[in-house]
Design a protein around this motif. Structure first.
Motif, PDB file in Angstrom:
ATOM      1  N   LEU A 133       3.646  62.287  74.644  1.00  0.00           N
ATOM      2  CA  LEU A 133       4.483  61.804  73.551  1.00  0.00           C
ATOM      3  C   LEU A 133       4.136  62.605  72.310  1.00  0.00           C
ATOM      4  O   LEU A 133       2.973  62.764  71.963  1.00  0.00           O
ATOM      5  N   SER A 134       5.151  63.127  71.638  1.00  0.00           N
ATOM      6  CA  SER A 134       4.924  63.881  70.409  1.00  0.00           C
ATOM      7  C   SER A 134       6.146  63.758  69.526  1.00  0.00           C
ATOM      8  O   SER A 134       7.211  63.321  69.960  1.00  0.00           O
ATOM      9  N   VAL A 135       5.967  64.122  68.257  1.00  0.00           N
ATOM     10  CA  VAL A 135       7.066  64.169  67.299  1.00  0.00           C
ATOM     11  C   VAL A 135       7.393  65.631  67.059  1.00  0.00           C
ATOM     12  O   VAL A 135       6.533  66.407  66.634  1.00  0.00           O
ATOM     13  N   GLU A 136       8.621  66.022  67.350  1.00  0.00           N
ATOM     14  CA  GLU A 136       9.040  67.411  67.184  1.00  0.00           C
ATOM     15  C   GLU A 136      10.113  67.496  66.106  1.00  0.00           C
ATOM     16  O   GLU A 136      10.931  66.589  65.949  1.00  0.00           O
ATOM     17  N   THR A 187      13.527  68.909  64.808  1.00  0.00           N
ATOM     18  CA  THR A 187      14.777  69.431  65.330  1.00  0.00           C
ATOM     19  C   THR A 187      15.758  69.566  64.177  1.00  0.00           C
ATOM     20  O   THR A 187      15.461  69.192  63.035  1.00  0.00           O
ATOM     21  N   LEU A 211      11.966  63.919  65.814  1.00  0.00           N
ATOM     22  CA  LEU A 211      12.355  63.109  66.959  1.00  0.00           C
ATOM     23  C   LEU A 211      11.189  63.000  67.929  1.00  0.00           C
ATOM     24  O   LEU A 211      10.388  63.915  68.069  1.00  0.00           O
ATOM     25  N   LEU A 212      11.124  61.865  68.615  1.00  0.00           N
ATOM     26  CA  LEU A 212      10.117  61.687  69.648  1.00  0.00           C
ATOM     27  C   LEU A 212      10.479  62.520  70.874  1.00  0.00           C
ATOM     28  O   LEU A 212      11.651  62.607  71.255  1.00  0.00           O
ATOM     29  N   SER A 213       9.462  63.123  71.478  1.00  0.00           N
ATOM     30  CA  SER A 213       9.661  63.895  72.700  1.00  0.00           C
ATOM     31  C   SER A 213       8.612  63.464  73.715  1.00  0.00           C
ATOM     32  O   SER A 213       7.458  63.239  73.365  1.00  0.00           O
ATOM     33  N   ARG A 214       9.056  63.350  74.966  1.00  0.00           N
ATOM     34  CA  ARG A 214       8.109  63.036  76.048  1.00  0.00           C
ATOM     35  C   ARG A 214       7.894  64.228  76.958  1.00  0.00           C
ATOM     36  O   ARG A 214       7.384  64.089  78.058  1.00  0.00           O
ATOM     37  N   ALA A 215       8.298  65.402  76.481  1.00  0.00           N
ATOM     38  CA  ALA A 215       8.045  66.624  77.249  1.00  0.00           C
ATOM     39  C   ALA A 215       6.551  66.912  77.269  1.00  0.00           C
ATOM     40  O   ALA A 215       5.832  66.657  76.297  1.00  0.00           O
ATOM     41  N   ARG A 216       6.089  67.464  78.372  1.00  0.00           N
ATOM     42  CA  ARG A 216       4.664  67.797  78.484  1.00  0.00           C
ATOM     43  C   ARG A 216       4.337  68.921  77.503  1.00  0.00           C
ATOM     44  O   ARG A 216       5.091  69.892  77.404  1.00  0.00           O
ATOM     45  N   ALA A 240       1.033  64.010  68.054  1.00  0.00           N
ATOM     46  CA  ALA A 240       1.192  63.994  69.500  1.00  0.00           C
ATOM     47  C   ALA A 240      -0.018  63.327  70.137  1.00  0.00           C
ATOM     48  O   ALA A 240      -1.070  63.199  69.526  1.00  0.00           O
TER      49      ALA A 240
END
Length: 348
Positions: A15-18, A20, A25-30, A104
């Motif tokens: 979980l991280s804040v990216e 854009t 926005l929150l992202s759950r990408a590795r 993150a």
């Protein structure tokens, strides 16, 4: 300031804040593991929101991204013995390494052995995380004072009459550190409400704070412009406050080509190049100096100050909110749009 309502517990996994085009926005990408001779995986414990993060959200910060750089974390994986697993570290974003954001659950940092060790300075034992999260902004404050002394041609600022223009976190930390170094410090701000906030938290320097319109002219050896941006109006006030032949330090943000009519000085070049320029302002001599970034010595000084008795310059009194990572995107948008006081922390 109150935190935004929570959105419930986050599911397990990355979980991280990216940033854009639509904002944070929150992202759950590795998280991406960078290339490099060595890599270190840091699990952030606490991350501070910096005004440069808000500038990035608003699209007003030139240069490379430093999004989510005020952090304290634990080394979870490491390929270098200089950063052992389990060590607590801070982050120096001015060291050229490859990294993700501290906003993150996990942040990879990659590079050669020596830069990695400088980018992730080891945190002293026994110092609370809520205090250590101020290491990077305090290191920037230490560097500003070091450069001020260098521009003045003196080893330190003991006995100097200093005015810090801007009562945000940067201005407060510069004031606290300068006062600890023996300077006489006044903290000046355009509006009284921020000064009242600092007074209630016992964070004003001994000489107190005052509104900019009430500050006496020409009595300071050094005036530091510690506002978010070095705006023409504020620089004009700084030039009014400094004594003839004194030093105006550019600490706040500048952009390429910035100048003040009547002052023969390329402001952005002076700040980013950490130069000192002799100029004249309305018939009086003045020096204009720059401060940009940090050095390992600045981080060492900041960490010693934060470890000092009784409370590491009192920096924890500046904290106004602590939020979980899922709450952070909304709070960042709000902070970028509104006038907020104090330091907000995120806990991934």
């Amino acid at each position: 300031m109150n935190a935004l309502p929570g959105t419930g517990p986050a599911p397990p996994g990355p979980l991280s804040v990216e940033l854009t085009g639509s904002g944070p926005l929150l992202s759950r990408a590795r998280p991406h593991r960078p290339d490099g001779a060595h890599t270190v995986l840091v699990e952030p414990l606490v991350v501070g929101v910096c005004r440069s993060d808000l500038k990035e959200i608003a699209g007003r910060r030139p240069g490379p991204s430093q999004f989510g750089h005020e952090l304290v974390g634990v080394v979870a994986r490491s390929s270098t013995p200089r950063l052992p697993v389990g060590a607590r570290v801070c982050l120096d974003p001015n060291v050229p390494v490859l990294r993700g954001t501290g906003f993150a659950r996990a942040m990879w940092v990659g590079g050669d052995d020596e830069p990695l060790a400088r980018a992730l300075p080891l945190a002293p034992a026994g110092v609370p995380e809520r205090r250590l999260v101020f290491a990077e902004p305090l290191a920037c404050a230490a560097h500003c004072l070091t450069m001020a002394g260098r521009h003045l041609g003196r080893a330190g600022l003991r006995g100097a009459a200093m005015c810090v223009l801007g009562a945000g976190t940067a201005g407060v930390l510069i004031s606290r550190l300068a006062e600890a170094a023996g300077a006489g410090v006044s903290l000046v701000n355009r509006d009284a409400d921020r000064l009242a906030f600092l007074s209630a938290r016992r964070m004003l320097p001994g000489a107190g704070g005052m509104r900019l319109a009430e500050a006496p002219s020409g009595g300071h050896d050094v005036v530091v412009v510690a506002t978010s941006f070095v705006l023409p109006e504020l620089l004009t006030h700084a030039l009014r406050l400094v004594r003839p032949g004194g030093l105006v330090m550019l600490y706040g943000g500048t952009a390429a080509g910035d100048r003040l009519p009547g002052l023969d000085c390329d402001l952005d070049r002076v700040r980013r190049g950490e130069l000192v320029a002799a100029a004249r302002w309305r018939g009086r001599p003045v020096r204009v100096g720059g401060s940009y970034g940090t050095t390992p010595a600045d981080f060492a000084l900041a960490l010693r100050a934060l470890a000092g008795a009784p409370d590491g310059l009192g920096v924890e009194r500046l904290i106004t909110a602590e939020v979980a990572l899922p709450e952070l995107p909304g709070l960042l948008r709000r902070m970028a749009a509104e006038r907020c006081f104090g330091k907000v922390l995120a806990r991934p």
